[in-house]
Design a protein around this motif. Structure first.
Motif, PDB file in Angstrom:
ATOM      1  N   LYS A  63       0.820  -1.201   0.000  1.00 23.75           N
ATOM      2  CA  LYS A  63       0.000   0.000   0.000  1.00 23.75           C
ATOM      3  C   LYS A  63       0.863   1.263   0.000  1.00 23.75           C
ATOM      4  O   LYS A  63       1.644   1.498   0.920  1.00 23.75           O
ATOM      5  N   GLN A  64       0.723   2.057  -1.059  1.00 28.31           N
ATOM      6  CA  GLN A  64       1.416   3.349  -1.184  1.00 28.31           C
ATOM      7  C   GLN A  64       2.938   3.205  -1.042  1.00 28.31           C
ATOM      8  O   GLN A  64       3.620   4.145  -0.624  1.00 28.31           O
ATOM      9  N   TYR A  65       3.473   2.047  -1.396  1.00 26.01           N
ATOM     10  CA  TYR A  65       4.918   1.836  -1.251  1.00 26.01           C
ATOM     11  C   TYR A  65       5.675   2.910  -2.034  1.00 26.01           C
ATOM     12  O   TYR A  65       5.455   3.096  -3.234  1.00 26.01           O
ATOM     13  N   PRO A  66       6.561   3.651  -1.375  1.00 29.61           N
ATOM     14  CA  PRO A  66       7.259   4.752  -2.058  1.00 29.61           C
ATOM     15  C   PRO A  66       8.344   4.236  -3.009  1.00 29.61           C
ATOM     16  O   PRO A  66       9.289   3.579  -2.573  1.00 29.61           O
ATOM     17  N   VAL A  67       8.194   4.540  -4.283  1.00 36.43           N
ATOM     18  CA  VAL A  67       9.160   4.075  -5.276  1.00 36.43           C
ATOM     19  C   VAL A  67      10.039   5.206  -5.817  1.00 36.43           C
ATOM     20  O   VAL A  67      11.035   4.950  -6.482  1.00 36.43           O
ATOM     21  N   TYR A  68       9.662   6.457  -5.531  1.00 36.29           N
ATOM     22  CA  TYR A  68      10.497   7.578  -5.967  1.00 36.29           C
ATOM     23  C   TYR A  68      10.133   8.826  -5.158  1.00 36.29           C
ATOM     24  O   TYR A  68       9.110   8.893  -4.493  1.00 36.29           O
ATOM     25  N   ARG A  69      11.031   9.816  -5.166  1.00 41.82           N
ATOM     26  CA  ARG A  69      10.841  11.160  -4.572  1.00 41.82           C
ATOM     27  C   ARG A  69      10.432  11.152  -3.104  1.00 41.82           C
ATOM     28  O   ARG A  69       9.427  11.796  -2.740  1.00 41.82           O
ATOM     29  N   PRO A  70      11.152  10.608  -2.193  1.00 43.87           N
ATOM     30  CA  PRO A  70      12.257   9.642  -2.381  1.00 43.87           C
ATOM     31  C   PRO A  70      11.735   8.217  -2.314  1.00 43.87           C
ATOM     32  O   PRO A  70      10.629   7.979  -1.829  1.00 43.87           O
ATOM     33  N   GLY A 199       0.484  13.346   9.746  1.00 48.87           N
ATOM     34  CA  GLY A 199       0.330  12.745   8.432  1.00 48.87           C
ATOM     35  C   GLY A 199      -0.033  11.272   8.516  1.00 48.87           C
ATOM     36  O   GLY A 199       0.387  10.567   9.436  1.00 48.87           O
ATOM     37  N   PHE A 200      -0.821  10.789   7.535  1.00 53.70           N
ATOM     38  CA  PHE A 200      -1.244   9.392   7.498  1.00 53.70           C
ATOM     39  C   PHE A 200      -0.453   8.561   6.504  1.00 53.70           C
ATOM     40  O   PHE A 200      -0.436   7.339   6.602  1.00 53.70           O
ATOM     41  N   THR A 201       0.168   9.213   5.513  1.00 60.08           N
ATOM     42  CA  THR A 201       0.825   8.473   4.445  1.00 60.08           C
ATOM     43  C   THR A 201       2.321   8.758   4.434  1.00 60.08           C
ATOM     44  O   THR A 201       2.791   9.733   5.026  1.00 60.08           O
ATOM     45  N   PHE A 202       3.070   7.908   3.725  1.00 56.79           N
ATOM     46  CA  PHE A 202       4.520   8.074   3.650  1.00 56.79           C
ATOM     47  C   PHE A 202       4.900   9.465   3.143  1.00 56.79           C
ATOM     48  O   PHE A 202       5.865  10.072   3.614  1.00 56.79           O
ATOM     49  N   SER A 203       4.144   9.970   2.172  1.00 63.19           N
ATOM     50  CA  SER A 203       4.497  11.239   1.529  1.00 63.19           C
ATOM     51  C   SER A 203       3.671  12.421   2.021  1.00 63.19           C
ATOM     52  O   SER A 203       3.605  13.450   1.360  1.00 63.19           O
ATOM     53  N   SER A 204       3.047  12.292   3.191  1.00 61.70           N
ATOM     54  CA  SER A 204       2.228  13.387   3.720  1.00 61.70           C
ATOM     55  C   SER A 204       3.054  14.650   3.936  1.00 61.70           C
ATOM     56  O   SER A 204       4.207  14.578   4.375  1.00 61.70           O
ATOM     57  N   ALA A 227      -6.719   5.837   4.950  1.00 56.50           N
ATOM     58  CA  ALA A 227      -5.615   6.512   4.272  1.00 56.50           C
ATOM     59  C   ALA A 227      -4.261   6.137   4.851  1.00 56.50           C
ATOM     60  O   ALA A 227      -3.227   6.393   4.227  1.00 56.50           O
ATOM     61  N   ASN A 228      -4.247   5.528   6.022  1.00 52.78           N
ATOM     62  CA  ASN A 228      -2.993   5.177   6.676  1.00 52.78           C
ATOM     63  C   ASN A 228      -2.195   4.187   5.815  1.00 52.78           C
ATOM     64  O   ASN A 228      -2.712   3.146   5.400  1.00 52.78           O
ATOM     65  N   SER A 229      -0.932   4.507   5.574  1.00 52.31           N
ATOM     66  CA  SER A 229      -0.106   3.656   4.714  1.00 52.31           C
ATOM     67  C   SER A 229       0.127   2.265   5.290  1.00 52.31           C
ATOM     68  O   SER A 229       0.480   1.339   4.550  1.00 52.31           O
ATOM     69  N   PHE A 230      -0.049   2.070   6.584  1.00 51.10           N
ATOM     70  CA  PHE A 230       0.132   0.764   7.196  1.00 51.10           C
ATOM     71  C   PHE A 230      -1.200   0.103   7.550  1.00 51.10           C
ATOM     72  O   PHE A 230      -1.219  -0.865   8.306  1.00 51.10           O
ATOM     73  N   TYR A 231      -2.306   0.605   7.010  1.00 52.62           N
ATOM     74  CA  TYR A 231      -3.627   0.078   7.351  1.00 52.62           C
ATOM     75  C   TYR A 231      -3.937  -1.133   6.473  1.00 52.62           C
ATOM     76  O   TYR A 231      -4.195  -1.007   5.279  1.00 52.62           O
ATOM     77  N   TYR A 232      -3.877  -2.320   7.077  1.00 55.22           N
ATOM     78  CA  TYR A 232      -4.195  -3.580   6.409  1.00 55.22           C
ATOM     79  C   TYR A 232      -5.185  -4.335   7.290  1.00 55.22           C
ATOM     80  O   TYR A 232      -4.791  -5.222   8.058  1.00 55.22           O
ATOM     81  N   PRO A 233      -6.469  -3.999   7.230  1.00 47.87           N
ATOM     82  CA  PRO A 233      -7.451  -4.561   8.180  1.00 47.87           C
ATOM     83  C   PRO A 233      -7.593  -6.076   8.102  1.00 47.87           C
ATOM     84  O   PRO A 233      -8.083  -6.692   9.052  1.00 47.87           O
TER      85      PRO A 233
END
Length: 338
Positions: A63-70, A199-204, A227-233
């Protein structure tokens, strides 16, 4: 000794600062031991090798794994060896200004000043250790450090990059077990929220938490916001995002042989029975709410059709639930017929 112990693998950017602090930190290891804490009676000093391993993969955390910037990566590791009356950070307690700056920006100056002050005030800090950053979600960083019988605890912190104020680390882990040092320790690491950025996400973007919250462990269901990047219910628990291994070193600087059979003194539960297993976390499709119904299209006197749509917010991954239909229609009676 009249200075704090310097530790190997110090990044160049931190080296002048730590050298200055080692010069200032006089008489740090001579402290009174609290009487309510079991005293370590192991030989005075020993050395350990620390290996930090990042396990932040797109398969495990799709979920929302950051692949760039950064892209996904880890900051340098900052740690201390200390006595039982010192904490670099604590779960369910407020983060210090130093921890705040490090968790949010990766800046270590204030944190190092706090360590220095603790060493001078209550003589609780014995040494500082550091390891270089990991450029990528996976990879390793290594360091070696020394512990003293009166300062047998280890704490460290590593920032998750990118993130609002998230980190992993270890709080006051005692390497002494009565009259001997633990030989080998392996511990899975999970993300923490420093409670200083909302912030809820990696890029917040930066959004200060007012008033400041306490440090909490992030789980698959908490914070319970989609919206939480670690939310896996669907998960009972998150997979470990990193791992730390501590191995005692002989005085010859060679790693000692591990026991054939693990014992309570050298083994901690990791939650993973099989090491290096590829973890694939299922990610369900997420879609937006339906749009309003469109105009009714059809000939006057006959029933017509009107449509509505929705779009994909998150595509499924790793055998997660597929996306539902994105278009819908229903019968209607045309309006304003002549």
């Amino acid at each position: 000794m009249d200075t704090m112990r310097s530790i190997l693998s110090i990044p160049e950017a931190l080296y002048p600062l730590i050298v200055m602090m080692l010069t200032l930190g006089q008489g740090i290891y001579a402290m009174p031991v609290p009487t309510d804490i079991p005293m370590c009676t192991a030989p005075e000093t020993t050395q350990y090798s620390l290996t930090f391993t990042g396990k932040w993969t797109q398969a495990a955390f799709p979920k929302q794994y950051p692949v760039y910037r950064p892209p996904a990566q880890w900051s340098n590791l900052i740690g201390v060896t200390h006595s039982s009356d010192y904490h670099m950070w604590q779960r369910n307690e407020f983060a210090s200004n130093g921890v705040r700056e490090f968790a949010e920006k990766g800046e270590a100056w204030t944190l190092m000043k706090e360590v220095e002050a603790a060493g001078e005030r209550i003589q609780s800090v014995y040494g500082i250790l550091s390891a270089p950053a990991v450029v990528g979600g996976t990879g390793q960083m290594n360091s070696e450090f020394e512990v003293f019988a009166r300062h047998s605890y280890l704490s460290f912190i590593v920032r998750i990059i990118p993130s609002p104020d998230w980190f992993v680390g270890m709080d006051s882990f005692d390497l002494c077990d009565g009259d001997h040092w633990k030989e080998n320790v392996s511990m899975d690491l999970f993300p923490y929220d420093a409670g200083t950025d909302s912030g809820f996400t990696f890029s917040s973007p930066n959004f200060e938490t007012i008033p400041q919250d306490r440090i909490i462990q992030i789980t698959s269901s908490f914070p319970s916001h989609p919206a939480n990047s670690f939310y896996y219910p669907r998960l009972k628990r998150l997979p470990p995002i990193a791992k730390v291994t501590l191995t005692r070193i002989k005085k010859t600087n060679q790693i000692i042989s591990l026991p054939v059979e693990p014992t309570q003194s050298n083994l901690l539960p990791t939650g993973n029975e099989i090491e290096d297993t590829i973890i694939n976390t299922p990610l369900d499709c997420e879609v937006s709410v339906w749009s309003p119904w469109g105009l009714c299209k059809g000939k006057c006197g006959d029933s017509g059709l009107q449509h509505r749509t929705r779009y994909v917010l998150m595509h499924p991954a790793n055998n997660g639930a597929a996306c539902p239909m994105l278009e819908d229609e229903r019968k209607c009676i045309p309006d304003n017929c002549l």
